[in-house]
Design a protein around this motif. Structure first.
Motif, mmCIF file in Angstrom:
data_model
loop_
_atom_site.group_PDB
_atom_site.id
_atom_site.type_symbol
_atom_site.label_atom_id
_atom_site.label_comp_id
_atom_site.label_asym_id
_atom_site.label_seq_id
_atom_site.Cartn_x
_atom_site.Cartn_y
_atom_site.Cartn_z
ATOM 1 N N ASP A 143 0.817 -1.224 0.000
ATOM 2 C CA ASP A 143 0.000 0.000 0.000
ATOM 3 C C ASP A 143 0.847 1.269 0.000
ATOM 4 N N LEU A 144 2.161 1.137 -0.049
ATOM 5 C CA LEU A 144 3.042 2.300 0.074
ATOM 6 C C LEU A 144 3.446 2.844 -1.292
ATOM 7 N N TRP A 145 3.376 4.177 -1.419
ATOM 8 C CA TRP A 145 3.731 4.873 -2.657
ATOM 9 C C TRP A 145 4.683 6.020 -2.325
ATOM 10 N N THR A 146 5.767 6.132 -3.087
ATOM 11 C CA THR A 146 6.716 7.223 -2.904
ATOM 12 C C THR A 146 6.287 8.430 -3.732
ATOM 13 N N VAL A 147 6.233 9.596 -3.100
ATOM 14 C CA VAL A 147 5.884 10.828 -3.804
ATOM 15 C C VAL A 147 7.131 11.333 -4.534
ATOM 16 N N ARG A 148 7.071 11.384 -5.856
ATOM 17 C CA ARG A 148 8.185 11.854 -6.678
ATOM 18 C C ARG A 148 7.886 13.274 -7.147
ATOM 19 N N CYS A 149 8.673 14.220 -6.672
ATOM 20 C CA CYS A 149 8.450 15.617 -7.026
ATOM 21 C C CYS A 149 9.764 16.372 -6.962
ATOM 22 N N SER A 150 9.732 17.610 -7.445
ATOM 23 C CA SER A 150 10.916 18.467 -7.423
ATOM 24 C C SER A 150 10.890 19.340 -6.176
ATOM 25 N N GLY A 151 12.051 19.624 -5.636
ATOM 26 C CA GLY A 151 12.122 20.471 -4.463
ATOM 27 C C GLY A 151 12.072 19.660 -3.183
ATOM 28 N N GLN A 152 11.684 20.339 -2.090
ATOM 29 C CA GLN A 152 11.716 19.707 -0.777
ATOM 30 C C GLN A 152 10.402 19.028 -0.420
ATOM 31 N N HIS A 153 9.266 19.687 -0.782
ATOM 32 C CA HIS A 153 7.962 19.180 -0.384
ATOM 33 C C HIS A 153 7.017 19.068 -1.583
ATOM 34 N N TRP A 154 5.971 18.266 -1.404
ATOM 35 C CA TRP A 154 4.885 18.153 -2.381
ATOM 36 C C TRP A 154 4.035 19.413 -2.268
ATOM 37 N N GLU A 155 4.092 20.248 -3.292
ATOM 38 C CA GLU A 155 3.321 21.490 -3.322
ATOM 39 C C GLU A 155 1.997 21.265 -4.049
ATOM 40 N N GLU A 157 0.216 23.088 -5.992
ATOM 41 C CA GLU A 157 0.106 23.541 -7.386
ATOM 42 C C GLU A 157 1.023 22.778 -8.331
ATOM 43 N N ALA A 158 1.837 21.854 -7.823
ATOM 44 C CA ALA A 158 2.830 21.155 -8.642
ATOM 45 C C ALA A 158 2.333 19.777 -9.065
ATOM 46 N N ALA A 159 2.775 19.340 -10.236
ATOM 47 C CA ALA A 159 2.507 17.980 -10.698
ATOM 48 C C ALA A 159 3.521 17.031 -10.069
ATOM 49 N N VAL A 160 3.038 15.887 -9.590
ATOM 50 C CA VAL A 160 3.898 14.906 -8.941
ATOM 51 C C VAL A 160 3.605 13.523 -9.525
ATOM 52 N N ARG A 161 4.466 12.574 -9.199
ATOM 53 C CA ARG A 161 4.226 11.172 -9.547
ATOM 54 C C ARG A 161 4.180 10.345 -8.276
ATOM 55 N N PHE A 162 3.500 9.196 -8.371
ATOM 56 C CA PHE A 162 3.454 8.247 -7.269
ATOM 57 C C PHE A 162 4.072 6.938 -7.754
ATOM 58 N N GLN A 163 5.206 6.588 -7.167
ATOM 59 C CA GLN A 163 5.905 5.367 -7.545
ATOM 60 C C GLN A 163 5.731 4.331 -6.449
ATOM 61 N N HIS A 164 5.278 3.153 -6.844
ATOM 62 C CA HIS A 164 4.986 2.103 -5.880
ATOM 63 C C HIS A 164 6.276 1.572 -5.256
ATOM 64 N N VAL A 165 6.303 1.501 -3.930
ATOM 65 C CA VAL A 165 7.512 1.081 -3.224
ATOM 66 C C VAL A 165 7.853 -0.377 -3.529
ATOM 67 N N GLY A 166 6.852 -1.242 -3.553
ATOM 68 C CA GLY A 166 7.113 -2.666 -3.691
ATOM 69 C C GLY A 166 7.448 -3.145 -5.090
ATOM 70 N N THR A 167 6.873 -2.499 -6.119
ATOM 71 C CA THR A 167 7.067 -2.985 -7.492
ATOM 72 C C THR A 167 7.653 -1.940 -8.433
ATOM 73 N N SER A 168 7.825 -0.711 -7.981
ATOM 74 C CA SER A 168 8.473 0.386 -8.714
ATOM 75 C C SER A 168 7.652 0.970 -9.855
ATOM 76 N N VAL A 169 6.407 0.528 -10.071
ATOM 77 C CA VAL A 169 5.606 1.103 -11.149
ATOM 78 C C VAL A 169 5.071 2.474 -10.733
ATOM 79 N N PHE A 170 4.677 3.259 -11.737
ATOM 80 C CA PHE A 170 4.105 4.587 -11.512
ATOM 81 C C PHE A 170 2.588 4.539 -11.706
ATOM 82 N N ALA A 194 8.490 6.527 -15.945
ATOM 83 C CA ALA A 194 7.898 7.851 -15.768
ATOM 84 C C ALA A 194 7.622 8.469 -17.128
ATOM 85 N N ASN A 195 6.408 8.988 -17.326
ATOM 86 C CA ASN A 195 6.036 9.610 -18.594
ATOM 87 C C ASN A 195 4.865 10.560 -18.365
#
Length: 221
Positions: A143-155, A157-170, A194-195
């Motif tokens: 159930d864990l997803w890594t927040v992939r974004c630029s900078g320090q925090h998830w803002e 107004e910014a577009a982010v990706r969610f990468q699955h911790v266990g299987t690495s898919v987006f 990532a795309n």
């Protein structure tokens, strides 16, 4: 798909009650800019296909048979709210900004199941199936997803990706649409790279203000 008989009419009322329980007291805002914070309840928009991440008490008719996760075009559907939480060991105190690179759980507000993926094929595109899994916010380590974004925090107004911790898919949408009983809803699945199909943005929601103190009797969310 197999319907479990969820009453759509009860959704908005139940959601309002849940928001009162999940976001107690002050320290919350509905609009504006700033970081997405732990404990916030929000909708997520896929920026390429303009659909919101969605779930409902309808199970896949193939693959895992777990609760299905889709994308919907409507902005006012109560089944599109997700709560941002830390992993089973905590690490996401209420009101703390979500860091880029932090692993989180996304819990579906109306059914209490977590965004989840595993090695089953998705029904339309044969990518990796994404489901909602667990009971009352507790599932497993998939159930864990890594927040992939630029900078320090998830803002917000910014577009982010969610990468699955266990299987690495987006977490992705590529446009395939279901027929009955959820006609017009889009398949959500996992992709290995990532795309443009796997960028998401925070939209409508209740955002806990950074630094908001925990109410008495409330632990990490």
């Amino acid at each position: 798909m197999r319907s479990a008989g969820c009453s759509a009419a009860a959704g908005p009322v139940l959601l309002a009650l849940l928001l009162v329980l999940l976001v107690p007291g002050g320290g919350a805002t509905k609009t504006g800019v700033g970081p997405v914070t732990c404990g916030s309840v929000l909708k997520l928009l896929n920026t390429q296909h303009r659909v919101r991440l969605h779930s409902h008490d309808i199970k896949y008719g193939s693959g895992s048979g777990q609760q299905s996760v889709t994308g919907v075009e409507a902005s006012d559907d109560a089944n599109s709210y997700w709560r941002i939480r830390g992993g089973p060991e905590g690490g996401c105190p209420r009101g703390s900004p979500v860091r880029c690179g932090q692993a989180v759980r996304l819990t579906h507000v109306l059914t209490g199941k977590n965004l989840h993926t595993h090695h089953f094929l998705s029904p339309l595109s044969s990518n990796q199936e994404v489901s909602a899994f667990g009971e009352d916010g507790e599932g497993d380590d998939l159930d864990l997803w890594t927040v992939r974004c630029s900078g320090q925090h998830w803002e917000r107004e910014a577009a982010v990706r969610f990468q699955h911790v266990g299987t690495s898919v987006f977490l992705s949408v590529t446009g395939e649409q279901y027929g009955s009983p959820i006609r017009g809803q889009h398949e959500v699945h996992g992709m290995p790279s990532a795309n443009t199909h796997n960028t998401w943005k925070a939209m409508e929601g209740i955002f806990i203000k950074p630094g908001a103190e925990l109410s008495a009797g409330h632990d990490e969310l």
